[in-house]
Design a protein around this motif. Sequence first.
Motif, PDB file in Angstrom:
ATOM      1  N   PRO A  41       0.811  -1.232   0.000  1.00  0.00           N
ATOM      2  CA  PRO A  41       0.000   0.000   0.000  1.00  0.00           C
ATOM      3  C   PRO A  41       0.839   1.275   0.000  1.00  0.00           C
ATOM      4  O   PRO A  41       0.339   2.339   0.366  1.00  0.00           O
ATOM      5  N   PHE A  42       2.094   1.198  -0.408  1.00  0.00           N
ATOM      6  CA  PHE A  42       3.008   2.338  -0.319  1.00  0.00           C
ATOM      7  C   PHE A  42       2.461   3.565  -1.042  1.00  0.00           C
ATOM      8  O   PHE A  42       2.621   4.691  -0.580  1.00  0.00           O
ATOM      9  N   PHE A  43       1.773   3.367  -2.182  1.00  0.00           N
ATOM     10  CA  PHE A  43       1.268   4.484  -2.982  1.00  0.00           C
ATOM     11  C   PHE A  43      -0.237   4.690  -2.816  1.00  0.00           C
ATOM     12  O   PHE A  43      -0.867   5.328  -3.654  1.00  0.00           O
ATOM     13  N   ALA A  44      -0.837   4.160  -1.769  1.00  0.00           N
ATOM     14  CA  ALA A  44      -2.272   4.330  -1.554  1.00  0.00           C
ATOM     15  C   ALA A  44      -2.645   5.818  -1.622  1.00  0.00           C
ATOM     16  O   ALA A  44      -1.886   6.664  -1.138  1.00  0.00           O
ATOM     17  N   PRO A  45      -3.771   6.146  -2.294  1.00  0.00           N
ATOM     18  CA  PRO A  45      -4.881   5.271  -2.708  1.00  0.00           C
ATOM     19  C   PRO A  45      -4.689   4.601  -4.058  1.00  0.00           C
ATOM     20  O   PRO A  45      -5.607   3.953  -4.559  1.00  0.00           O
ATOM     21  N   LEU A  46      -3.501   4.750  -4.676  1.00  0.00           N
ATOM     22  CA  LEU A  46      -3.239   4.110  -5.952  1.00  0.00           C
ATOM     23  C   LEU A  46      -2.671   2.717  -5.731  1.00  0.00           C
ATOM     24  O   LEU A  46      -1.894   2.497  -4.796  1.00  0.00           O
ATOM     25  N   SER A  47      -3.059   1.780  -6.577  1.00  0.00           N
ATOM     26  CA  SER A  47      -2.413   0.474  -6.618  1.00  0.00           C
ATOM     27  C   SER A  47      -2.086   0.164  -8.071  1.00  0.00           C
ATOM     28  O   SER A  47      -2.673   0.734  -8.990  1.00  0.00           O
ATOM     29  N   MET A  48      -1.126  -0.745  -8.277  1.00  0.00           N
ATOM     30  CA  MET A  48      -0.615  -1.009  -9.621  1.00  0.00           C
ATOM     31  C   MET A  48      -0.478  -2.497  -9.872  1.00  0.00           C
ATOM     32  O   MET A  48      -0.166  -3.260  -8.955  1.00  0.00           O
ATOM     33  N   THR A  49      -0.673  -2.890 -11.126  1.00  0.00           N
ATOM     34  CA  THR A  49      -0.511  -4.263 -11.555  1.00  0.00           C
ATOM     35  C   THR A  49       0.215  -4.283 -12.896  1.00  0.00           C
ATOM     36  O   THR A  49      -0.120  -3.502 -13.790  1.00  0.00           O
ATOM     37  N   ARG A  50       1.203  -5.135 -13.011  1.00  0.00           N
ATOM     38  CA  ARG A  50       1.930  -5.270 -14.276  1.00  0.00           C
ATOM     39  C   ARG A  50       1.052  -5.931 -15.338  1.00  0.00           C
ATOM     40  O   ARG A  50       0.318  -6.865 -15.038  1.00  0.00           O
ATOM     41  N   GLN A  51       1.163  -5.463 -16.588  1.00  0.00           N
ATOM     42  CA  GLN A  51       0.430  -6.039 -17.705  1.00  0.00           C
ATOM     43  C   GLN A  51       1.434  -6.502 -18.763  1.00  0.00           C
ATOM     44  O   GLN A  51       2.035  -5.696 -19.464  1.00  0.00           O
ATOM     45  N   ASP A  52       1.612  -7.816 -18.867  1.00  0.00           N
ATOM     46  CA  ASP A  52       2.478  -8.404 -19.889  1.00  0.00           C
ATOM     47  C   ASP A  52       1.680  -8.691 -21.159  1.00  0.00           C
ATOM     48  O   ASP A  52       0.458  -8.803 -21.128  1.00  0.00           O
ATOM     49  N   GLY A  53       2.391  -8.854 -22.256  1.00  0.00           N
ATOM     50  CA  GLY A  53       1.778  -9.350 -23.482  1.00  0.00           C
ATOM     51  C   GLY A  53       0.865  -8.366 -24.171  1.00  0.00           C
ATOM     52  O   GLY A  53       0.002  -8.776 -24.954  1.00  0.00           O
ATOM     53  N   VAL A  54       1.018  -7.067 -23.940  1.00  0.00           N
ATOM     54  CA  VAL A  54       0.129  -6.081 -24.546  1.00  0.00           C
ATOM     55  C   VAL A  54       0.714  -5.481 -25.821  1.00  0.00           C
ATOM     56  O   VAL A  54      -0.029  -4.931 -26.636  1.00  0.00           O
ATOM     57  N   CYS A  55       2.015  -5.554 -26.003  1.00  0.00           N
ATOM     58  CA  CYS A  55       2.672  -5.023 -27.199  1.00  0.00           C
ATOM     59  C   CYS A  55       3.548  -6.120 -27.795  1.00  0.00           C
ATOM     60  O   CYS A  55       4.657  -6.371 -27.308  1.00  0.00           O
ATOM     61  N   MET A  56       3.031  -6.785 -28.821  1.00  0.00           N
ATOM     62  CA  MET A  56       3.764  -7.880 -29.420  1.00  0.00           C
ATOM     63  C   MET A  56       5.080  -7.368 -30.018  1.00  0.00           C
ATOM     64  O   MET A  56       5.089  -6.394 -30.772  1.00  0.00           O
ATOM     65  N   THR A  57       6.171  -8.007 -29.671  1.00  0.00           N
ATOM     66  CA  THR A  57       7.495  -7.510 -30.014  1.00  0.00           C
ATOM     67  C   THR A  57       8.378  -8.639 -30.491  1.00  0.00           C
ATOM     68  O   THR A  57       8.395  -9.719 -29.900  1.00  0.00           O
TER      69      THR A  57
END
Length: 276
Positions: A181-197
């Motif tokens: 919760p370090f950045f509360a009220p913001l939370s973050m999630t990684r999104q893989d596989g969104v830009c095919m490379t």
Amino acid sequence: MQTLPRILVILPALLAFGCLGPKGNLGQYTASDGGETDGATTDETTTADAGTTVESETSLDDPPPACAEPDDPTSESATFLFDPPLAGDGFAGECEVSAIEADPDGAEIALTCGEQGVQIHLELDEPLTQFAVGDPLALDYRLVQSFGQSEWFTLRLPAPDGALLLGGVQAEDLTPPNADPFFAPLSMTRQDGVCMTTIDCDNMEEPIAVEFTHGDDHAVVFASHTAVLGESAPYRVGASTARKHYSEAADGLGGFCQVFDVPEYYYRLMFHRLDE
């Protein structure tokens, strides 16, 4: 933060000692490696900050528009100088803004935190409006040494309000260890596989995205992009860098190459609370 030197080793297909090459076809990246995220699972579709929908089957020839660098990419970041020098892996304390010097690319901020002086250089896309000289602030800064320095910080209103005014990431992970919760009220999630490379020895990095959550609002922000989310207390969030590095790739000649000294994931993010 300086980029560490990269050691590139090309190994021929027929090694003298008969070592096996890496498993799988590393010449072209076509999908997420299981959709793993920091604390969540990637959905089949994600909504981009540009308002488009990114399908998981997007091909290399037809990437989603948000994967392209925008006309005005974000480059925000923060660097810190502690006087006296910081001892340990972080600092948290009540501070007062003693000086702000604006420049064309951002601002220099001086904080007085008891006996600890802190100079912060901010590279910003927009003028600094979250606080002014004389304002009390609470600084929380975390540091982890790994491949290089991983840094996270927040500037908040003092307790009991504690509202997040400004925060940032220059790190291998989205949040400090054991501090989700370090950045509360913001939370973050990684999104893989969104830009095919295409991953090969000329390009061993894949752009990824970060999904930000604020209450019931969500925004998926791609590398170099920004978004605004939240109604009662809106935030502008940006990802100067969000990428995945592959340690091995095909060299196109039947062999493969390896890079040993680069973290798998790396982020440069910045968050601003906007005027209501």
